[in-house]
Design a protein around this motif. Structure first.
Motif, PDB file in Angstrom:
ATOM      1  N   SER A 111      53.380 -92.534 -20.666  1.00 40.56           N
ATOM      2  CA  SER A 111      53.919 -91.285 -20.169  1.00 40.56           C
ATOM      3  C   SER A 111      53.077 -90.839 -18.981  1.00 40.56           C
ATOM      4  O   SER A 111      51.850 -90.961 -18.996  1.00 40.56           O
ATOM      5  CB  SER A 111      53.870 -90.236 -21.284  1.00 40.56           C
ATOM      6  OG  SER A 111      54.412 -89.021 -20.845  1.00 40.56           O
TER       7      SER A 111
ATOM      8  N   SER B  41      57.287 -86.658 -16.949  1.00 33.86           N
ATOM      9  CA  SER B  41      58.492 -86.798 -16.114  1.00 33.86           C
ATOM     10  C   SER B  41      58.960 -88.248 -16.082  1.00 33.86           C
ATOM     11  O   SER B  41      60.138 -88.527 -15.900  1.00 33.86           O
ATOM     12  CB  SER B  41      58.217 -86.322 -14.680  1.00 33.86           C
ATOM     13  OG  SER B  41      57.984 -84.928 -14.671  1.00 33.86           O
TER      14      SER B  41
ATOM     15  N   ASP C 240      65.857 -83.919 -15.474  1.00 30.04           N
ATOM     16  CA  ASP C 240      65.528 -82.632 -14.856  1.00 30.04           C
ATOM     17  C   ASP C 240      64.176 -82.667 -14.127  1.00 30.04           C
ATOM     18  O   ASP C 240      63.498 -81.654 -14.012  1.00 30.04           O
ATOM     19  CB  ASP C 240      65.530 -81.529 -15.914  1.00 30.04           C
ATOM     20  CG  ASP C 240      64.508 -81.761 -17.016  1.00 30.04           C
ATOM     21  OD1 ASP C 240      63.883 -82.855 -17.061  1.00 30.04           O
ATOM     22  OD2 ASP C 240      64.311 -80.842 -17.842  1.00 30.04           O
TER      23      ASP C 240
ATOM     24  N   HIS D 191      61.669 -94.693 -17.402  1.00 31.54           N
ATOM     25  CA  HIS D 191      62.749 -93.704 -17.307  1.00 31.54           C
ATOM     26  C   HIS D 191      62.208 -92.451 -16.628  1.00 31.54           C
ATOM     27  O   HIS D 191      61.084 -92.026 -16.928  1.00 31.54           O
ATOM     28  CB  HIS D 191      63.248 -93.285 -18.700  1.00 31.54           C
ATOM     29  CG  HIS D 191      63.502 -94.426 -19.618  1.00 31.54           C
ATOM     30  ND1 HIS D 191      64.683 -95.139 -19.617  1.00 31.54           N
ATOM     31  CD2 HIS D 191      62.721 -95.003 -20.574  1.00 31.54           C
ATOM     32  CE1 HIS D 191      64.618 -96.090 -20.539  1.00 31.54           C
ATOM     33  NE2 HIS D 191      63.441 -96.026 -21.131  1.00 31.54           N
TER      34      HIS D 191
ATOM     35  N   THR E 128      63.028 -88.405 -16.277  1.00 35.66           N
ATOM     36  CA  THR E 128      63.852 -87.379 -16.922  1.00 35.66           C
ATOM     37  C   THR E 128      64.926 -86.887 -15.951  1.00 35.66           C
ATOM     38  O   THR E 128      64.735 -86.889 -14.735  1.00 35.66           O
ATOM     39  CB  THR E 128      62.999 -86.180 -17.380  1.00 35.66           C
ATOM     40  OG1 THR E 128      62.356 -85.601 -16.244  1.00 35.66           O
ATOM     41  CG2 THR E 128      61.961 -86.601 -18.404  1.00 35.66           C
TER      42      THR E 128
ATOM     43  N   THR F 215      58.497 -91.925 -18.332  1.00 37.96           N
ATOM     44  CA  THR F 215      58.011 -92.568 -19.556  1.00 37.96           C
ATOM     45  C   THR F 215      58.420 -94.039 -19.540  1.00 37.96           C
ATOM     46  O   THR F 215      59.305 -94.438 -18.786  1.00 37.96           O
ATOM     47  CB  THR F 215      58.607 -91.894 -20.814  1.00 37.96           C
ATOM     48  OG1 THR F 215      60.035 -91.993 -20.751  1.00 37.96           O
ATOM     49  CG2 THR F 215      58.180 -90.435 -20.931  1.00 37.96           C
TER      50      THR F 215
END
Length: 149
Positions: free
Chosen positions: A86, A97, A127, A123, A125, A99
Motif C-alpha cells: 500500500s 491510494s 477517488d 490498483h 482507487t 495498493t
C-alpha cells in the motif's frame, strides 16, 4: 624324525603361513572413537526491487508491474508468498491510494545467490486525489521464502 608326504608338507606349510598372517593382521588392527562436527548456516533475508517500468495508473485503473526477488543464500529457495502493498501519503495524495495484490505460492525456485522476477497487480482507487498525478508510488512488500534444498 618323521617324514611327511609332499602333500602333507604343502598343507602344513600353507596352514603355518595363514597362522602367521592372521597373527600379523591381529597385531596391526585397531579402532577409534570420537565425534565429528558440522555447523549450519544462518538464513540471510532476501531483497525486493522494482524492475522496468509499468503502465501509468489513473483513478480506478489496474496495471501489472514486476519486481525482482534476490536470494543471497548459499542454497536454493522457493518464494511461498509476496505480501500486498500500500502506498504512503505523499503530499495531498492519501495513503493507500495505490495498493497491490498479495501473491501466494508463485511458481519456481530461486537458485543459490540468484534472483527471479515476479509480476504483481497494482490498483489506484477510483477517488484518488488530483495530487496523485505524476507520482511514483513505492509499495512496501515482503516476500516469504523457504529452503528448496
Amino acid at each position: 624324525m618323521r617324514k611327511f608326504s609332499k602333500k602333507t608338507a604343502i598343507a602344513l606349510g600353507a596352514a603355518g603361513a595363514l597362522t602367521v598372517a592372521g597373527v600379523a593382521y591381529a597385531a596391526w588392527s585397531s579402532s577409534g572413537a570420537g565425534s565429528g562436527s558440522v555447523t549450519s548456516t544462518s538464513a540471510i533475508n532476501s531483497t525486493i526491487s522494482p524492475t522496468g517500468t509499468s503502465a501509468a495508473l489513473y483513478p480506478g485503473a489496474t496495471q501489472t508491474f514486476t519486481i525482482s526477488v534476490t536470494n543471497p543464500n548459499s542454497y536454493p529457495v522457493k518464494v511461498t508468498s509476496i505480501s500486498s502493498g500500500s502506498s504512503a501519503a505523499d503530499g495531498g495524495c492519501g495513503a493507500g491510494s495505490v495498493t497491490s495484490d498479495a501473491v501466494s505460492n508463485p511458481s519456481g525456485t530461486i537458485a543459490a545467490n540468484g534472483s527471479s522476477t515476479y509480476t504483481l497487480t497494482a490498483h489506484m482507487t477510483g477517488d484518488a486525489d488530483d495530487a496523485c498525478q505524476g507520482k511514483n508510488f513505492s509499495l512496501t512488500l515482503t516476500a516469504t521464502l523457504a529452503s528448496a534444498a
